[in-house]
Design a protein around this motif. Structure first.
Motif, PDB file in Angstrom:
ATOM      1  N   LEU A  72       0.539  -1.049  -0.003  1.00  0.00           N
ATOM      2  CA  LEU A  72       0.034  -0.439  -0.042  1.00  0.00           C
ATOM      3  C   LEU A  72       0.974   0.944  -0.258  1.00  0.00           C
ATOM      4  CD1 LEU A  72      -3.243   1.171   0.414  1.00  0.00           C
ATOM      5  CD2 LEU A  72      -2.627   0.936   2.929  1.00  0.00           C
ATOM      6  N   ILE A  73       0.958   2.809  -0.904  1.00  0.00           N
ATOM      7  CA  ILE A  73       1.682   3.518  -0.643  1.00  0.00           C
ATOM      8  C   ILE A  73       0.129   4.441  -0.163  1.00  0.00           C
ATOM      9  CG2 ILE A  73       1.809   6.000  -1.754  1.00  0.00           C
ATOM     10  CD1 ILE A  73       2.965   3.675  -4.022  1.00  0.00           C
ATOM     11  N   ALA A  74       1.191   4.920   0.888  1.00  0.00           N
ATOM     12  CA  ALA A  74       0.256   6.122   1.895  1.00  0.00           C
ATOM     13  C   ALA A  74       0.618   6.695   2.760  1.00  0.00           C
ATOM     14  CB  ALA A  74      -0.658   5.232   3.071  1.00  0.00           C
ATOM     15  N   ASN A  75       0.215   8.088   3.560  1.00  0.00           N
ATOM     16  CA  ASN A  75       0.909   8.664   3.835  1.00  0.00           C
ATOM     17  C   ASN A  75       0.735   8.104   5.620  1.00  0.00           C
ATOM     18  OD1 ASN A  75       1.659   9.889   2.144  1.00  0.00           O
ATOM     19  ND2 ASN A  75      -0.422  11.350   2.244  1.00  0.00           N
ATOM     20  N   ILE A  76       1.783   8.284   6.398  1.00  0.00           N
ATOM     21  CA  ILE A  76       1.446   8.321   7.814  1.00  0.00           C
ATOM     22  C   ILE A  76       0.262   9.711   8.087  1.00  0.00           C
ATOM     23  CG2 ILE A  76       2.343   8.215  10.239  1.00  0.00           C
ATOM     24  CD1 ILE A  76       4.732   7.073   8.576  1.00  0.00           C
ATOM     25  N   ALA A  77      -0.386   9.584   8.307  1.00  0.00           N
ATOM     26  CA  ALA A  77      -1.935  10.581   8.642  1.00  0.00           C
ATOM     27  C   ALA A  77      -1.691  10.798  10.219  1.00  0.00           C
ATOM     28  CB  ALA A  77      -3.158  10.577   8.997  1.00  0.00           C
ATOM     29  N   GLU A  78      -1.284  10.238  11.484  1.00  0.00           N
ATOM     30  CA  GLU A  78      -0.949  10.304  12.679  1.00  0.00           C
ATOM     31  C   GLU A  78      -0.469   8.669  13.209  1.00  0.00           C
ATOM     32  OE1 GLU A  78      -5.053  10.071  14.850  1.00  0.00           O
ATOM     33  OE2 GLU A  78      -6.259  11.067  13.409  1.00  0.00           O
ATOM     34  N   VAL A  88       4.101   0.929  17.878  1.00  0.00           N
ATOM     35  CA  VAL A  88       4.402   1.533  17.205  1.00  0.00           C
ATOM     36  C   VAL A  88       3.256   1.911  16.773  1.00  0.00           C
ATOM     37  CG1 VAL A  88       4.184   3.886  16.288  1.00  0.00           C
ATOM     38  CG2 VAL A  88       6.508   3.572  17.379  1.00  0.00           C
ATOM     39  N   SER A  89       1.836   2.705  16.871  1.00  0.00           N
ATOM     40  CA  SER A  89      -0.017   2.103  15.933  1.00  0.00           C
ATOM     41  C   SER A  89       0.081   3.560  15.430  1.00  0.00           C
ATOM     42  CB  SER A  89      -1.133   1.723  17.134  1.00  0.00           C
ATOM     43  OG  SER A  89      -0.949   0.905  17.936  1.00  0.00           O
ATOM     44  N   ALA A  90      -0.538   3.834  14.090  1.00  0.00           N
ATOM     45  CA  ALA A  90      -0.563   5.075  13.066  1.00  0.00           C
ATOM     46  C   ALA A  90      -1.835   4.600  12.538  1.00  0.00           C
ATOM     47  CB  ALA A  90       0.966   5.357  12.624  1.00  0.00           C
ATOM     48  N   LYS A  91      -2.583   5.751  11.897  1.00  0.00           N
ATOM     49  CA  LYS A  91      -3.034   5.426  10.854  1.00  0.00           C
ATOM     50  C   LYS A  91      -2.579   6.418   9.348  1.00  0.00           C
ATOM     51  CE  LYS A  91      -6.977   5.794  13.621  1.00  0.00           C
ATOM     52  NZ  LYS A  91      -7.909   4.804  13.791  1.00  0.00           N
ATOM     53  N   LEU A  92      -2.864   5.648   8.589  1.00  0.00           N
ATOM     54  CA  LEU A  92      -2.568   6.032   6.863  1.00  0.00           C
ATOM     55  C   LEU A  92      -3.309   6.610   6.397  1.00  0.00           C
ATOM     56  CD1 LEU A  92      -0.207   2.032   6.390  1.00  0.00           C
ATOM     57  CD2 LEU A  92       0.503   4.775   7.654  1.00  0.00           C
ATOM     58  N   LEU A  93      -3.408   7.250   5.524  1.00  0.00           N
ATOM     59  CA  LEU A  93      -3.930   7.351   4.443  1.00  0.00           C
ATOM     60  C   LEU A  93      -3.521   7.028   3.717  1.00  0.00           C
ATOM     61  CD1 LEU A  93      -6.551   9.096   4.482  1.00  0.00           C
ATOM     62  CD2 LEU A  93      -4.994  11.401   4.288  1.00  0.00           C
ATOM     63  N   HIS A  94      -4.281   6.514   2.025  1.00  0.00           N
ATOM     64  CA  HIS A  94      -4.473   6.914   0.936  1.00  0.00           C
ATOM     65  C   HIS A  94      -5.706   7.168   0.420  1.00  0.00           C
ATOM     66  CE1 HIS A  94      -4.102   3.689  -2.723  1.00  0.00           C
ATOM     67  NE2 HIS A  94      -4.523   3.797  -2.781  1.00  0.00           N
ATOM     68  N   ASP A  95      -4.382   7.478  -0.761  1.00  0.00           N
ATOM     69  CA  ASP A  95      -5.838   8.553  -1.755  1.00  0.00           C
ATOM     70  C   ASP A  95      -5.502   7.778  -2.849  1.00  0.00           C
ATOM     71  OD1 ASP A  95      -7.715  10.228  -3.101  1.00  0.00           O
ATOM     72  OD2 ASP A  95      -6.473  12.251  -2.337  1.00  0.00           O
ATOM     73  N   SER A  96      -6.196   7.349  -4.255  1.00  0.00           N
ATOM     74  CA  SER A  96      -5.392   7.833  -5.218  1.00  0.00           C
ATOM     75  C   SER A  96      -6.509   6.819  -6.349  1.00  0.00           C
ATOM     76  CB  SER A  96      -4.674   5.760  -5.901  1.00  0.00           C
ATOM     77  OG  SER A  96      -5.502   4.713  -4.708  1.00  0.00           O
ATOM     78  N   GLU A  97      -6.130   6.695  -7.846  1.00  0.00           N
ATOM     79  CA  GLU A  97      -7.016   6.332  -8.754  1.00  0.00           C
ATOM     80  C   GLU A  97      -7.403   5.057  -9.059  1.00  0.00           C
ATOM     81  OE1 GLU A  97      -8.460   8.721 -13.206  1.00  0.00           O
ATOM     82  OE2 GLU A  97      -8.884   9.432 -11.436  1.00  0.00           O
ATOM     83  N   LEU A 130       6.298  12.423   8.864  1.00  0.00           N
ATOM     84  CA  LEU A 130       4.308  12.366   9.115  1.00  0.00           C
ATOM     85  C   LEU A 130       4.251  13.094   7.325  1.00  0.00           C
ATOM     86  CD1 LEU A 130       2.964  13.287  12.483  1.00  0.00           C
ATOM     87  CD2 LEU A 130       3.192  11.365  11.269  1.00  0.00           C
ATOM     88  N   GLY A 131       3.049  12.368   6.687  1.00  0.00           N
ATOM     89  CA  GLY A 131       2.586  13.227   5.636  1.00  0.00           C
ATOM     90  C   GLY A 131       3.516  13.292   4.230  1.00  0.00           C
ATOM     91  N   LYS A 132       4.654  11.894   4.529  1.00  0.00           N
ATOM     92  CA  LYS A 132       5.349  11.830   3.216  1.00  0.00           C
ATOM     93  C   LYS A 132       4.235  10.391   2.743  1.00  0.00           C
ATOM     94  CE  LYS A 132       9.539  11.602   1.979  1.00  0.00           C
ATOM     95  NZ  LYS A 132      11.616  12.128   2.293  1.00  0.00           N
ATOM     96  N   GLU A 190       9.496   1.352   2.637  1.00  0.00           N
ATOM     97  CA  GLU A 190      10.007   2.688   1.929  1.00  0.00           C
ATOM     98  C   GLU A 190       9.865   3.963   1.321  1.00  0.00           C
ATOM     99  OE1 GLU A 190      10.311   0.376  -2.690  1.00  0.00           O
ATOM    100  OE2 GLU A 190      11.232  -0.786  -0.801  1.00  0.00           O
ATOM    101  N   THR A 191      10.367   4.259   0.953  1.00  0.00           N
ATOM    102  CA  THR A 191       9.963   6.074   0.841  1.00  0.00           C
ATOM    103  C   THR A 191       9.549   6.326  -0.574  1.00  0.00           C
ATOM    104  OG1 THR A 191      11.661   7.174   2.719  1.00  0.00           O
ATOM    105  CG2 THR A 191      11.215   8.732   0.833  1.00  0.00           C
TER     106      THR A 191
END
Length: 97
Positions: free
Chosen positions: A6-12, A26-35, A66-68, A94-95
């Motif tokens: 999954l390609i995503a940003n770390i939102a929190e 470490v727990s987090a929320k990931l944000l995914h946005d794609s077409e 975060l956000g990357k 990975e980045t």
């Protein structure tokens, strides 16, 4: 097979903590946005998913910006034994350039 890429940003991201067995996590929320294309029709896909990184990967994940955007790999599992909710367990990332 249970594998998710999954390609995503770390939102929190929560602070690094330790399990009773001493494993860093470490727990987090990931944000995914794609077409995506479904049945030949473009579809906008946006979602947030709960994720966690445990063990050695958690230290690197804790330092990630975060956000990357990152490419995450891992698997899905129940939040706990009695839950129906799923959590994405990050095995590596990975980045994205």
């Amino acid at each position: 097979m249970n594998q998710l890429c999954l390609i995503a940003n770390i939102a929190e991201r929560d602070v690094l903590r330790y399990t009773p067995a001493g494993i860093p996590i470490v727990s987090a929320k990931l944000l995914h946005d794609s077409e995506q294309v479904e049945a030949g029709v473009p579809r906008s896909v946006t979602f947030e998913i709960t994720a966690l990184a445990a063990g050695e990967i958690s230290r690197r994940f804790n330092q990630a910006e975060l956000g990357k955007p990152f490419l995450f790999t891992g698997f899905l599992a129940r939040k706990n034994r009695n839950s129906k909710s799923l959590v994405f367990h990050i095995v590596d990332f990975e980045t994205i350039t």
